[in-house]
Each structure stands twice: as C-alpha cells, then as structure tokens.
Design an enzyme around this catalytic site. Structure first.
Site, PDB file in Angstrom:
ATOM      1  N   ILE A 198      30.522 106.869 -53.171  1.00 20.17           N
ATOM      2  CA  ILE A 198      30.416 106.153 -51.903  1.00 20.17           C
ATOM      3  C   ILE A 198      29.581 104.889 -52.084  1.00 20.17           C
ATOM      4  O   ILE A 198      29.863 103.850 -51.469  1.00 20.17           O
ATOM      5  CB  ILE A 198      29.810 107.060 -50.818  1.00 20.17           C
ATOM      6  CG1 ILE A 198      30.860 108.093 -50.361  1.00 20.17           C
ATOM      7  CG2 ILE A 198      29.322 106.254 -49.619  1.00 20.17           C
ATOM      8  CD1 ILE A 198      32.055 107.483 -49.645  1.00 20.17           C
ATOM      9  N   TYR A 199      28.548 104.939 -52.930  1.00 15.31           N
ATOM     10  CA  TYR A 199      27.761 103.735 -53.212  1.00 15.31           C
ATOM     11  C   TYR A 199      28.670 102.608 -53.693  1.00 15.31           C
ATOM     12  O   TYR A 199      28.651 101.492 -53.159  1.00 15.31           O
ATOM     13  CB  TYR A 199      26.698 104.047 -54.258  1.00 15.31           C
ATOM     14  CG  TYR A 199      26.021 102.820 -54.830  1.00 15.31           C
ATOM     15  CD1 TYR A 199      25.187 102.036 -54.044  1.00 15.31           C
ATOM     16  CD2 TYR A 199      26.229 102.441 -56.155  1.00 15.31           C
ATOM     17  CE1 TYR A 199      24.572 100.899 -54.562  1.00 15.31           C
ATOM     18  CE2 TYR A 199      25.625 101.311 -56.682  1.00 15.31           C
ATOM     19  CZ  TYR A 199      24.797 100.544 -55.883  1.00 15.31           C
ATOM     20  OH  TYR A 199      24.196  99.431 -56.404  1.00 15.31           O
ATOM     21  N   ALA A 200      29.487 102.880 -54.707  1.00 11.84           N
ATOM     22  CA  ALA A 200      30.386 101.867 -55.243  1.00 11.84           C
ATOM     23  C   ALA A 200      31.394 101.420 -54.187  1.00 11.84           C
ATOM     24  O   ALA A 200      31.707 100.223 -54.078  1.00 11.84           O
ATOM     25  CB  ALA A 200      31.113 102.407 -56.470  1.00 11.84           C
ATOM     26  N   THR A 225      31.021 101.331 -50.918  1.00 13.67           N
ATOM     27  CA  THR A 225      30.408 100.448 -49.921  1.00 13.67           C
ATOM     28  C   THR A 225      30.193  99.052 -50.490  1.00 13.67           C
ATOM     29  O   THR A 225      30.332  98.054 -49.780  1.00 13.67           O
ATOM     30  CB  THR A 225      29.075 101.007 -49.401  1.00 13.67           C
ATOM     31  OG1 THR A 225      28.146 101.177 -50.482  1.00 13.67           O
ATOM     32  CG2 THR A 225      29.271 102.340 -48.694  1.00 13.67           C
TER      33      THR A 225
END
Length: 337
Positions: free
Chosen positions: A152-154, A156
């Site tokens: 999810i970090y990547a 976003t």
C-alpha cells in the site's frame, strides 16, 4: 534567494534538505506533523538545529489539515514547494494501510491544491523506488512501467505520481517527482535498517536479516540525495510543444510540465556487505538471525541515474563504506553507544 516551503522538515530527508538550503542563504519554512510513528524527540532535535538559522521558521500541523497547510503557505508565500512529508515505512503499511492513504494521498492532494492556488515556480514531490514493484529488469529506469506495486505504501506513492501529472497538465504547474532508493546516513529514522542494526549490535541483540542476506539495495547517502534535490529545484520541467520534442530516455511528459527522476547511487550493494561495514566501524560483531523474505519486499533495487546527471550534471557518488563510517560516527555521538 528562494523562499522554499518544505513539508516533513523534521523528518530525515526534510531536515537535511532544509539545512542545505539554509546554509545557501535561502528562506525555509518547515511544515511537520511531529507524528509518533517514531521517536518525536529525534524530530524535535532536528528542528532545534534548523532553528539556529535566522532564515528558518516552522508550522507544526498535519498534512490532512488543509486549513492549517493553506494558512502556513499563504503566510510564507513560497517560490518553491518541496513535499517530503509522508507516512513512511514499507512494513508498517502492512499493519496500518489507512494511515498511508490519509497522509500520502489526501495530504499530497492538499499540497498540490495549495501549489496550484499560489502558482509556485516549481513543485517537487518525493516518490519512492518501491513503485517499480515487481519489475525485474535492472537498473530501474524512469521510463520503465511501474504498474505492479507490492505494498500500500508503494501504491499511495504511485497514486501521487498520477495525481501530480494531472495537476501539471491541467494547471501548467511545473512538477518534478523523485524516486528515492535506500537512503541512509546521520539523523536517520530509527525504524530503518542502519539504526536497527547499530542499536542491536551495540546491545548484543540479534539482527533480522531477511531473504537469508540475499538482498541487494542501492544505498544512497543522504547528503548526496539532498544535493540532487537542491539541483533539481533549478530545473523545472517545461511542457513540450509536441511529443516529438521529448528527448530519448527522458521521463518528461509529452502533455505536461512534469517529470520523474531517480535519485540513487547506481550501484546495488549486498545487504550482508552493508552489515559487515557497520560491524567494522562499530568494532563489534552482529548476531544474524537469517529469515525468509517478507511480504512486499523485493530482493533487489538498483537505479539508473543517467537522467539526473543529464539534468543537473550531478550523480550520487558516496561509497557505502564511507557513508557507513559517517553514519556510525554520528550514531555513537548522538546515542552515546
């Protein structure tokens, strides 16, 4: 001299960039939420060093607070905005994905809206090498597809790249994204590998080494990274008259004043060699707990920094052994270990 608004100014990279800009004589206004994702005392110590400069002031508020962000930007009237604030950490995104959407997507939208309204000369936004996701061909190039994020970090960060392109196209807002590779150095985040390793080694605790040590990273020394950002400030992208005017190998959009740039050392280093260097400078041996690769991790990252060099005449060049020596010296001084 420019007036530069820096989000995440109490963070690892934001602190170093703000200090560099202040040393050059620019006016800097920092904006930081001082979240407790990691030790807030470290963030306040960074800000305390910046406050020694007459040209520095700061606002403590969250990116999601659009009114506070707008008020700070309007009062400062920046020429340039460098947006570095984010919810960081690949592994934490597995535990608390909502925090990443709120900070990285909603927060970045608020920054873009303020930049559009103020008509700043250049908006620069931090992205990440994690957007390359499952890509296997290396070194990674900005023109490679980046459609397979693994966390999810990547995801976003990839979303902010897409949103910023739309803003650049619609509002003729010169925008540069930079994809960071594995950044390390003095004043680093305690959740990142160098401090985790150094703290455990100093205390005689085992360190976790994922993928049984067969991990390769493009370790980039923080001073090199912020020097690259500083130089990119002076190279705002210009909307090309036609797609045919985009130079080969350039990520410049054919329809917007928008570009994405890798900032990396252009050298993949085996994780076990990096740990060896920490051991050497700490004069202690690590107890290594060899583990499988974690969900969302990739076995290797490696930047092609040709575009950065073409645009600025500069590319990161600090070797990891020299960088680790400087990091360990700071670690011992700051933590007294």
């Amino acid at each position: 001299m420019d007036r530069v608004f820096v989000t995440g100014s109490a963070g690892f990279i934001g602190f170093h960039l703000s200090r560099l800009l202040l040393e050059e004589g620019h006016a800097v206004h920092g904006y930081d939420g001082m979240t407790d994702y990691y030790d807030v005392a470290l963030k306040r110590d960074r800000h305390a060093l910046l406050h020694r400069h007459d040209g520095f002031a700061a606002t403590e508020a969250m990116l999601e607070d659009a009114a506070a962000l707008d008020a700070a930007i309007d009062a400062f009237a920046p020429d340039v905005i460098v947006h570095l604030a984010a919810q960081a950490g690949v592994r934490y995104s597995l535990e608390n994905p909502r925090a990443y959407v709120e900070a990285n997507v909603v927060g970045t939208f608020n920054v873009m809206e303020a930049a559009r309204r103020r008509k700043v000369r250049h908006l620069l936004i931090a992205s990440t090498s994690s957007v390359y996701g499952a890509n296997e061909e290396m070194p990674f190039r900005e023109t490679d597809k980046a459609d397979t994020p693994l966390t999810i970090y990547a995801a976003t960060k990839k979303a902010t790249e897409a949103m910023s392109h739309a803003y650049a196209h619609l509002h003729d807002l010169p925008t540069t994204l930079f994809r960071f590779f594995t950044v390390y150095g003095p004043w680093g985040r305690p959740d990142m590998a160098p401090i985790l390793f150094a703290s455990a080694i100093a205390a005689g605790r085992p360190i976790n080494v994922f993928n049984h040590g067969e991990m390769y990273r493009d370790f980039t020394y923080v001073d090199d990274l912020v020097r690259a950002i500083r130089l990119l400030i002076d190279v705002p992208p210009v909307r090309p008259a036609s797609p045919a005017e985009v130079p080969a190998g350039d990520s410049l959009s054919p329809v917007a004043p928008w570009r994405v740039v890798n900032i990396g050392n252009s050298d993949k280093v085996r994780l076990t060699d990096f740990i060896d260097a920490i051991e050497e400078h700490m004069e202690l041996k690590a107890v290594r707990n060899l583990l499988p690769i974690q969900p969302g991790d990739v076995p290797a990252t490696w930047a092609d920094a040709t575009l950065l060099q073409r645009l600025t005449g500069y590319r990161p060049q600090t070797g990891f052994r020299d960088g680790v020596a400087r990091f360990v010296a700071w670690y011992r001084d700051y933590y007294g270990r």
